[in-house]
Motif scaffolding. Structure first.
Motif, short mmCIF file in Angstrom:
data_model
loop_
_atom_site.label_atom_id
_atom_site.label_comp_id
_atom_site.label_asym_id
_atom_site.label_seq_id
_atom_site.Cartn_x
_atom_site.Cartn_y
_atom_site.Cartn_z
N ARG A 30 0.80 -1.23 0.00
CA ARG A 30 0.00 0.00 0.00
C ARG A 30 0.84 1.29 0.00
O ARG A 30 0.63 2.15 -0.84
CB ARG A 30 -0.96 0.01 1.19
CG ARG A 30 -1.92 1.18 1.20
CD ARG A 30 -2.90 1.07 2.35
NE ARG A 30 -3.74 -0.12 2.23
CZ ARG A 30 -4.88 -0.15 1.55
NH1 ARG A 30 -5.31 0.93 0.92
NH2 ARG A 30 -5.60 -1.25 1.51
N PRO A 31 1.80 1.44 0.92
CA PRO A 31 2.48 2.74 0.98
C PRO A 31 3.54 2.89 -0.12
O PRO A 31 4.05 1.91 -0.66
CB PRO A 31 3.16 2.71 2.35
CG PRO A 31 3.47 1.28 2.57
CD PRO A 31 2.32 0.52 1.95
N ALA A 32 3.86 4.13 -0.42
CA ALA A 32 5.02 4.40 -1.27
C ALA A 32 6.29 4.17 -0.46
O ALA A 32 6.32 4.38 0.75
CB ALA A 32 4.98 5.83 -1.79
N VAL A 33 7.31 3.70 -1.13
CA VAL A 33 8.62 3.51 -0.51
C VAL A 33 9.66 4.17 -1.38
O VAL A 33 9.45 4.38 -2.59
CB VAL A 33 8.96 2.01 -0.33
CG1 VAL A 33 8.00 1.36 0.64
CG2 VAL A 33 8.96 1.27 -1.67
N GLY A 34 10.80 4.51 -0.78
CA GLY A 34 11.80 5.21 -1.58
C GLY A 34 13.18 5.13 -1.00
O GLY A 34 13.40 4.63 0.11
N LEU A 50 8.74 4.41 -5.26
CA LEU A 50 7.85 3.44 -5.90
C LEU A 50 6.54 3.36 -5.13
O LEU A 50 6.54 3.33 -3.89
CB LEU A 50 8.52 2.07 -5.95
CG LEU A 50 7.73 0.90 -6.52
CD1 LEU A 50 8.66 -0.05 -7.27
CD2 LEU A 50 7.02 0.13 -5.44
N SER A 51 5.45 3.33 -5.88
CA SER A 51 4.14 3.11 -5.27
C SER A 51 3.91 1.62 -5.21
O SER A 51 3.83 0.96 -6.26
CB SER A 51 3.05 3.78 -6.11
OG SER A 51 3.29 5.16 -6.23
N THR A 52 3.81 1.05 -4.02
CA THR A 52 3.73 -0.41 -3.91
C THR A 52 2.37 -0.96 -4.33
O THR A 52 2.24 -2.16 -4.55
CB THR A 52 4.03 -0.87 -2.47
OG1 THR A 52 3.07 -0.30 -1.58
CG2 THR A 52 5.43 -0.47 -2.06
N GLY A 100 0.26 5.57 4.73
CA GLY A 100 -0.85 6.45 4.40
C GLY A 100 -0.59 7.27 3.15
O GLY A 100 -1.51 7.92 2.64
N LEU A 101 0.64 7.26 2.66
CA LEU A 101 0.98 7.96 1.42
C LEU A 101 1.28 6.92 0.37
O LEU A 101 2.21 6.13 0.52
CB LEU A 101 2.20 8.86 1.66
CG LEU A 101 2.64 9.73 0.48
CD1 LEU A 101 1.59 10.80 0.20
CD2 LEU A 101 3.99 10.38 0.77
N SER A 102 0.54 6.93 -0.73
CA SER A 102 0.71 5.89 -1.75
C SER A 102 1.40 6.38 -3.01
O SER A 102 1.83 5.57 -3.84
CB SER A 102 -0.65 5.29 -2.11
OG SER A 102 -1.49 6.27 -2.64
N SER A 103 1.55 7.68 -3.19
CA SER A 103 2.13 8.23 -4.42
C SER A 103 3.65 8.26 -4.37
O SER A 103 4.24 8.84 -3.46
CB SER A 103 1.59 9.64 -4.65
OG SER A 103 2.38 10.33 -5.60
N PRO A 112 9.93 11.93 4.18
CA PRO A 112 9.10 10.87 4.76
C PRO A 112 9.21 10.79 6.28
O PRO A 112 10.18 11.25 6.86
CB PRO A 112 9.66 9.60 4.10
CG PRO A 112 10.32 10.06 2.86
CD PRO A 112 10.89 11.39 3.20
N ARG A 113 8.23 10.15 6.89
CA ARG A 113 8.20 10.07 8.35
C ARG A 113 8.99 8.89 8.91
O ARG A 113 9.43 8.94 10.05
CB ARG A 113 6.74 9.97 8.82
CG ARG A 113 5.95 11.22 8.56
CD ARG A 113 4.54 11.11 9.09
NE ARG A 113 3.77 12.31 8.83
CZ ARG A 113 2.48 12.46 9.13
NH1 ARG A 113 1.83 11.47 9.71
NH2 ARG A 113 1.86 13.57 8.87
#
Length: 125
Positions: A30-34, A50-52, A100-103, A112-113
């Motif tokens: 679900r979340p974006a990762v980077g 990347l949007s997972t 909570g962030l998908s983009s 990011p948090r």
């Protein structure tokens, strides 16, 4: 929620390296990762996101065609394949996400948090 990065090291210019980041406490669906990096004396910058949930990626121009972000959902791991490395790629690399962030675009354009610890990449002959 934790991220554990590894895979940094010393590589010659033109060489390749793959960084790994094991995620725990959440799943990569679900979340974006980077991946972000910070070189000595320079500001933190995003290198790949990347949007997972739909595999849409975002790369800044200075890594396009050289870096590839991917995930292995079975291993809950995020990868950064880096090819044709240049001395200016020398930096501490961090994986990051924000639940909570998908983009992927949004993640690459904010701080990011949730962060993993850094892994040092040195490109030198």
């Amino acid at each position: 929620v934790q991220l554990q990065a590894s895979g940094g090291g010393l590589v010659q210019p033109g060489g390749s390296l793959r960084l790994s980041c094991v995620a725990s406490g959440f799943t990569l669906d679900r979340p974006a990762v980077g991946w972000f990096r910070q070189a000595p004396g320079k500001e933190l910058e995003a290198v790949s996101c990347l949007s997972t949930n739909n595999d849409i990626t975002h790369y800044p121009d200075f890594v396009k065609g050289r870096f590839t972000i991917s995930t292995d959902k079975a291993k809950n791991t995020i990868y950064l394949q880096m090819n044709d490395l240049k001395p200016e790629d020398t930096a501490i690399y961090y994986c990051a996400t924000e639940l909570g962030l998908s983009s992927s675009y949004a993640l690459c354009h904010r701080r990011p948090r949730t962060w993993g610890q850094g892994t040092l990449v040195t490109v030198s002959s």
